[in-house]
Design a protein around this motif. Structure first.
Motif, PDB file in Angstrom:
ATOM      1  N   ALA A 115      -5.852 -10.626   3.260  1.00 24.76           N
ATOM      2  CA  ALA A 115      -6.956 -10.161   2.424  1.00 24.76           C
ATOM      3  C   ALA A 115      -7.751  -9.066   3.131  1.00 24.76           C
ATOM      4  N   GLY A 116      -7.967  -9.238   4.424  1.00 26.64           N
ATOM      5  CA  GLY A 116      -8.681  -8.217   5.192  1.00 26.64           C
ATOM      6  C   GLY A 116      -7.912  -6.908   5.244  1.00 26.64           C
ATOM      7  N   ALA A 117      -6.598  -7.009   5.384  1.00 27.18           N
ATOM      8  CA  ALA A 117      -5.762  -5.805   5.415  1.00 27.18           C
ATOM      9  C   ALA A 117      -5.789  -5.090   4.069  1.00 27.18           C
TER      10      ALA A 117
ATOM     11  N   ARG B 278      -7.228  -1.171   3.192  1.00 27.82           N
ATOM     12  CA  ARG B 278      -6.342  -0.160   2.594  1.00 27.82           C
ATOM     13  C   ARG B 278      -6.698   0.141   1.144  1.00 27.82           C
ATOM     14  N   GLY B 279      -7.805  -0.418   0.664  1.00 28.48           N
ATOM     15  CA  GLY B 279      -8.273  -0.081  -0.673  1.00 28.48           C
ATOM     16  C   GLY B 279      -7.621  -0.838  -1.807  1.00 28.48           C
ATOM     17  N   LEU B 280      -6.902  -1.929  -1.515  1.00 27.56           N
ATOM     18  CA  LEU B 280      -6.326  -2.762  -2.565  1.00 27.56           C
ATOM     19  C   LEU B 280      -7.341  -3.809  -2.992  1.00 27.56           C
ATOM     20  N   SER B 281      -7.498  -4.014  -4.289  1.00 27.56           N
ATOM     21  CA  SER B 281      -8.370  -5.075  -4.786  1.00 27.56           C
ATOM     22  C   SER B 281      -7.682  -6.431  -4.573  1.00 27.56           C
ATOM     23  N   THR B 282      -8.432  -7.403  -4.094  1.00 23.72           N
ATOM     24  CA  THR B 282      -7.875  -8.743  -3.942  1.00 23.72           C
ATOM     25  C   THR B 282      -8.145  -9.558  -5.204  1.00 23.72           C
TER      26      THR B 282
ATOM     27  N   SER C 235      -2.205  -1.228  -6.273  1.00 23.01           N
ATOM     28  CA  SER C 235      -3.664  -1.167  -6.323  1.00 23.01           C
ATOM     29  C   SER C 235      -4.297  -2.541  -6.192  1.00 23.01           C
ATOM     30  N   MET C 236      -3.470  -3.592  -6.291  1.00 21.42           N
ATOM     31  CA  MET C 236      -3.981  -4.961  -6.216  1.00 21.42           C
ATOM     32  C   MET C 236      -3.106  -5.826  -5.329  1.00 21.42           C
ATOM     33  N   SER C 237      -3.755  -6.740  -4.620  1.00 19.76           N
ATOM     34  CA  SER C 237      -3.058  -7.777  -3.862  1.00 19.76           C
ATOM     35  C   SER C 237      -3.412  -9.101  -4.521  1.00 19.76           C
ATOM     36  N   GLU C 238      -2.459  -9.647  -5.277  1.00 18.83           N
ATOM     37  CA  GLU C 238      -2.706 -10.889  -6.008  1.00 18.83           C
ATOM     38  C   GLU C 238      -2.509 -12.094  -5.097  1.00 18.83           C
TER      39      GLU C 238
ATOM     40  N   HIS D 283       0.833  -1.206   0.000  1.00 17.20           N
ATOM     41  CA  HIS D 283       0.000   0.000   0.000  1.00 17.20           C
ATOM     42  C   HIS D 283       0.865   1.253   0.000  1.00 17.20           C
ATOM     43  N   ALA D 284       1.918   1.259   0.805  1.00 18.24           N
ATOM     44  CA  ALA D 284       2.810   2.413   0.873  1.00 18.24           C
ATOM     45  C   ALA D 284       3.516   2.640  -0.460  1.00 18.24           C
TER      46      ALA D 284
END
Length: 382
Positions: A258-260, A264-268, A247-250, A242-243
Motif C-alpha cells: 500500500a505504501g509503494a 507511485r500515485g496508484l489509488s488504494t 491507476s489503482m491497486s485493489e 505502475h510500469a
C-alpha cells in the motif's frame, strides 16, 4: 423541474454544513446556508451525502449464481442486484464480472453475452435505479480468459479492467492454509482436490499469466480504459503495475504494498467488509490499519453492498477519519479514479446524485446508518 432539499446536514468535501440544496435539470444548482423558507423535500436534519460510487462489487455475480452451479435468469438477477445497491446508497456501480475459469459450469468459465444484452436492454428501457458501468476482472492464469473476454471487446460500458492471479501460494492466498479453508469451505472441495488444484494452478500460471497480462495491458492502453492491479503483496508487484499504467491497486495485502502504491500515485482500494468485520477474511492487512497510516483512498463493498456506508461510519466512530474524509473514500475518490468527474461531491454543477442518511439508535446503544432516500440526477430512485 427544480427541487429544493432543506433541513439537511450536507456532507461537503471538507465540512458538514446545515442548510439547503437546490437541484435543476439533474444537477446541483446551489447550496444555501440555513433555511431557504421553501422546500420540495424536508430532510428533517438527516445527513445528505453524494451518491456512493462503487468500483468493485461481486454482488451481481452473487445474484446470477446464488448457489454453486445454480444459475439464475439474467433479468431478475440484474433487477435484484440493482435494487440492493440503490438501497445501500450506491448511485454509480461498476459491476465486477470475472472472466477466466476452467469450470465451464461456473459464471467465470462461461460467456457473459446474455448478461451484457440484458444490462443494455434494461438501461434502454430506463428500468435501473443506479448508473451501471462494467469492471472486467481478468483471471490471468486461466487458459480461456482472452476467449471469454470477447463479448466485452469494444463494449462502451467497460470502464475498468483488473488483472487477477488467484494462484494459491502468492498474493491473496500467500498463506496456503487460509486458502485451503476458503476453497474447502466455500466451494466444497475435498482436501485432495485442493492439493490437486494447487499443483495444476502453478502449471497454468507459468504458461498463461504473463502473455495474458501483456494482452490486457495493451488492450487498456489502446482503448483508454482504467487498469487496476489486484492483491498486490510486494513492492515489486506495485512497481510492475505502475510500469504497466495501472491507476489503482485493489486490495493490497500488506502495508508495504500500500505504501509503494501511494508513492507511485496508484489509488488504494480496500473492502468495506474488511472495515466492518475488523480485518481481512484472508488474513491480510486490515483496511483500518491502512487508513490509520493515511494509505486508504477508496472503499469498495466487495461482496456486501451495505458495507460501504457501514465502513464509512465505522471509520468515523473509531476516530480514524472525519466524516467528510470517510465519505470521500466512497464518493469523490472512486469517481476521480475512474474518470467520472461529473459526480462524487455535493458541489454546484455536479450531478444531483444524493443520499439521505439517518443515524438510528439501536437497543444496545449502538448507532447504525440507515438510507432513507436516494436520488440519481435529481430523480428519486428509492
Amino acid at each position: 423541474m427544480n427541487t429544493v432539499f432543506k433541513n439537511a446536514r450536507m456532507v461537503l468535501p471538507g465540512e458538514v454544513v446545515r442548510g439547503s440544496l437546490s437541484v435543476a435539470d439533474g444537477c446541483i444548482a446551489a447550496l444555501h446556508n440555513g433555511d431557504t423558507g421553501v422546500a420540495t423535500i424536508d430532510l428533517e436534519d438527516d445527513y445528505l451525502l453524494p451518491g456512493l460510487v462503487e468500483v468493485h462489487t461481486d454482488n451481481f455475480e452473487r445474484h446470477l449464481m446464488p448457489r454453486p452451479k445454480v444459475q439464475w435468469a439474467e433479468l431478475p438477477a440484474l433487477l435484484a442486484h440493482d435494487a440492493e445497491v440503490a438501497a445501500a446508497g450506491i448511485t454509480t456501480v461498476f459491476d465486477a464480472l470475472g472472466v477466466g475459469e476452467s469450470d465451464t459450469e461456473s459464471l467465470r468459465g462461461s460467456t457473459w453475452t446474455k448478461t451484457l444484452a440484458t444490462l443494455d436492454n434494461c438501461t434502454a428501457q430506463d428500468l435501473l435505479r443506479a448508473d451501471h458501468h462494467l469492471h472486467v476482472r481478468c483471471e490471468l492464469p486461466a487458459p480461456n480468459t482472452i476467449e471469454l473476454f470477447e463479448p466485452f471487446h469494444g463494449h462502451p460500458r467497460v470502464s475498468l479492467i483488473s488483472l487477477m492471479d488467484h494462484t494459491p501460494g502468492q498474493r491473496q492466498w500467500e498463506n496456503l492454509e487460509v486458502a485451503r479453508i476458503y476453497y474447502t469451505g466455500k466451494k466444497g472441495w475435498s482436501t485432495e482436490k485442493f492439493e490437486r488444484q494447487v499443483a495444476h494452478a502453478a502449471t497454468l500460471q507459468a504458461q498463461y499469466a504473463e502473455p495474458h497480462r501483456r494482452h490486457f495491458v495493451d488492450y487498456c492502453r489502446a482503448h483508454g480504459i482504467a487498469l487496476a492491479s489486484h492483491d498486490d503483496t510486494t513492492v515489486a508487484h506495485v512497481e510492475q503495475a505502475h510500469a504497466e499504467g495501472a491507476s489503482m491497486s485493489e486490495f493490497p495485502t500488506t502495508l508495504a504494498a500500500a505504501g509503494a502504491a501511494r508513492e507511485r500515485g496508484l489509488s488504494t482500494v480496500m473492502g468495506g467488509p474488511n472495515v466492518v468485520r475488523g480485518g481481512s477474511h484472508s488474513g491480510n492487512v486490515a483496511a483500518a490499519e491502512l487508513a490509520r497510516h493515511g494509505l486508504l483512498d477508496i472503499l469498495s463493498s466487495d461482496y456486501v453492498p451495505s458495507s460501504l456506508l457501514g465502513a464509512v461510519m465505522r471509520l468515523v466512530e473509531d476516530e480514524i477519519l472525519t466524516l467528510p474524509q470517510a465519505v470521500a473514500t466512497v464518493t469523490r475518490a472512486p469517481a476521480k479514479a475512474t474518470g467520472l468527474h461529473d459526480r462524487g461531491a455535493i458541489e454546484p454543477g455536479l450531478r444531483a446524485d444524493l443520499v439521505q442518511v439517518r443515524m438510528a439508535e439501536l437497543a444496545d446503544g449502538s448507532r447504525h446508518a440507515v438510507v432513507r432516500g436516494v436520488w440519481r440526477e435529481g430523480r428519486r430512485v428509492l
